[in-house]
Motif scaffolding. Structure first.
Motif, PDB file in Angstrom:
ATOM      1  N   HIS A   1       0.860  -1.104   0.013  1.00 20.27           N
ATOM      2  CA  HIS A   1       0.083   0.018   0.069  1.00 20.27           C
ATOM      3  C   HIS A   1       0.906   1.192   0.027  1.00 20.27           C
ATOM      4  CE1 HIS A   1      -3.882   2.116   1.177  1.00 20.27           C
ATOM      5  NE2 HIS A   1      -2.996   2.969   1.101  1.00 20.27           N
TER       6      HIS A   1
ATOM      7  N   HIS B   1       1.411   5.256  -2.356  1.00 19.83           N
ATOM      8  CA  HIS B   1       0.976   6.150  -3.419  1.00 19.83           C
ATOM      9  C   HIS B   1       2.059   6.592  -4.027  1.00 19.83           C
ATOM     10  CE1 HIS B   1      -2.879   6.374  -1.724  1.00 19.83           C
ATOM     11  NE2 HIS B   1      -2.328   5.917  -0.670  1.00 19.83           N
TER      12      HIS B   1
ATOM     13  N   HIS C   1      -9.726   2.096   0.934  1.00 19.59           N
ATOM     14  CA  HIS C   1      -9.116   3.036   1.823  1.00 19.59           C
ATOM     15  C   HIS C   1     -10.308   3.109   2.729  1.00 19.59           C
ATOM     16  CE1 HIS C   1      -5.838   4.206  -0.447  1.00 19.59           C
ATOM     17  NE2 HIS C   1      -5.394   4.760   0.505  1.00 19.59           N
TER      18      HIS C   1
ATOM     19  N   HIS D   1      -6.270   0.266   5.986  1.00 19.01           N
ATOM     20  CA  HIS D   1      -6.298   1.166   7.237  1.00 19.01           C
ATOM     21  C   HIS D   1      -7.139   0.340   8.252  1.00 19.01           C
ATOM     22  CE1 HIS D   1      -3.512   4.014   5.519  1.00 19.01           C
ATOM     23  NE2 HIS D   1      -4.399   4.288   4.523  1.00 19.01           N
TER      24      HIS D   1
ATOM     25  N   ASP E   1       2.277   3.498   2.661  1.00 21.12           N
ATOM     26  CA  ASP E   1       1.094   4.710   2.525  1.00 21.12           C
ATOM     27  C   ASP E   1       2.050   5.577   1.868  1.00 21.12           C
ATOM     28  OD1 ASP E   1      -1.258   5.481   2.167  1.00 21.12           O
ATOM     29  OD2 ASP E   1      -1.822   5.899   4.350  1.00 21.12           O
TER      30      ASP E   1
HETATM   31 ZN   LIG Z   1      -3.443   5.205   1.252  1.00 21.24          ZN
END
Ligand SMILES: [Zn+2]
Length: 397
Positions: free
Chosen positions: A56, A58, A209, A241, A295
């Motif tokens: 996970h 970005h 998410h 999450h 993340d």
């Molecule tokens: Zn994220």
């Protein structure tokens, strides 16, 4: 056929063996006979693991490698999302260049597979997706990269997002993303209708998410569980999450964990310091697959992150009070096999016939290597050396 022998390495910190690799796969485990034409690498007694799985992140919006970005963003989710959408053009954020930089950082620390959520919105369209696809192709020799089409700015509140999501999936994004069905779109039923509808249309898995806390998060979670069952998507849905599982109600959390396990839904947790989060050992013991990730790394949301999944195991350990060696091993399994299960990686592991995606870690035992965040002398992708001593062997822009 070129044969490589990595001598004197300890799988998961166990007894030392030699690993023989041919055509990108593991062909031998145990004392190896060295033939004249074989390439020999001295493992020097390092711990051997399958490559880390960054499940996970970005990639499209990291500012890593750019000038330091002074962060003065507000604390709410909507403030962060709006600030980021507005800042991208102003900062000259190039998703292809930036994703490549983060890939190099990940590979340097031993990651061989990445699942990246990539923003899709009506302002920037598919710019992020196309940029990360460029990186996926250009760096295919060093990383396997999976793209989640991610409606970061909301799906229903911005007309046209759904169509862009559809286009991204048709172009080759591998996973359908979603985001806080209640608090972002204020319309949980229709948000999930679109997410599960796109997954059905394109035959692709889902990764949502879910930051919603407490009862609200539990409500959304139950809707996701119902739909996963109705669409027969066991093993194909991940909730990222899942802060609501950190809710301070032991019995309510237990019921949710049971339902998640029964529905075959996986959980992604970063082990965040600032939010409630899923209790790791309890979630694993419920029979749920758990993966983890960095993340966002150095982006408009947060200045933190270094793409090191061994360090992520420390965060998981500290957040969940994991002191025993056996529990630290479970944290390492989350950042390796847990991610591999979620991403459905073929041939992942340290068995004969598995793909030689490998990382060597210095250290006395696995637990010692984790807590000391030991160096990674070697990283291999499909049997080819791609990083040495925590540095990638390829350059990026
Ligand atoms: Zn994220």
């Amino acid at each position: 056929m070129e044969t490589t022998i990595v001598k004197n390495v300890r799988p998961w910190g166990g007894a030392a063996i030699d690993v023989t690799i041919a055509a990108g796969r593991i062909t031998g485990l145990g004392p190896a006979t060295v033939w004249n034409d074989a390439k020999v690498i001295d493992g020097a007694g390092a711990i051997l693991l399958p490559g880390f799985v960054e499940a996970h992140t970005h990639l499209d919006k990291t500012l890593y490698g750019m000038a330091w970005h002074p962060n003065n963003v507000g604390s709410t989710l909507v403030e962060k999302i709006t600030n980021e959408r507005d800042s991208k053009s102003r900062l000259g954020l190039d998703p292809a260049r930036q994703s490549a930089r983060q890939v190099a950082l990940s590979v340097a620390h031993g990651t061989t597979h990445i699942r990246s959520h990539v923003d899709i919105d009506t302002e920037h369209g598919l710019k992020g997706v196309l940029g990360v696809m460029e990186t996926r192709e250009k760096y295919a020799d060093v990383i396997d990269l999976e793209i989640v089409a991610f409606p970061q700015s909301g799906m229903l509140i911005r007309q046209g997002t759904k169509e862009l999501m559809d286009e991204a999936l048709a172009l080759g994004a591998e996973v359908v993303g979603g985001l806080d069905p209640c608090s972002m779109d204020l319309d949980p039923k229709n948000h999930l209708d679109v997410v599960f509808g796109l997954a059905e249309k394109h035959g692709k898995p889902i990764d949502i998410h879910l930051h919603e806390l407490g009862e609200l998060g539990a409500f959304s979670m139950r809707l996701i569980i119902d739909r996963t069952r109705a669409h027969a998507m066991s093993g194909k849905v991940t909730v990222s999450h899942a802060f609501c599982l950190g809710h301070n109600d032991y019995l309510a959390v237990g019921r949710l964990l049971e339902q998640l396990a029964e529905a075959g839904i996986a959980i992604m947790t970063t082990g965040p310091a600032g939010y409630p989060c899923p209790p790791l050992i309890r979630t694993l013991d419920a029979g749920i697959t758990v993966c983890s990730g960095s993340d966002g790394i150095r982006d408009c949301w947060s200045p933190y992150g270094n793409a090191d999944m061994l360090e992520r195991a420390i965060f998981l350990g500290m957040r969940n009070d994991l002191d025993r060696d056996a529990d630290l091993r479970r944290a390492v399994e989350v950042v390796t096999t847990g991610g591999a299960t979620v991403m459905g990686i073929e041939g992942y592991g340290l068995g004969i016939g598995d793909v030689a995606d490998l990382v060597l870690i210095e250290g006395e035992t696995l637990a010692e290597a984790v807590v000391s965040r030991r160096n990674r002398p070697l990283v291999m992708k499909r049997g080819k050396v791609v990083a040495r001593d925590d540095a990638a062997l390829f350059a990026t822009e």
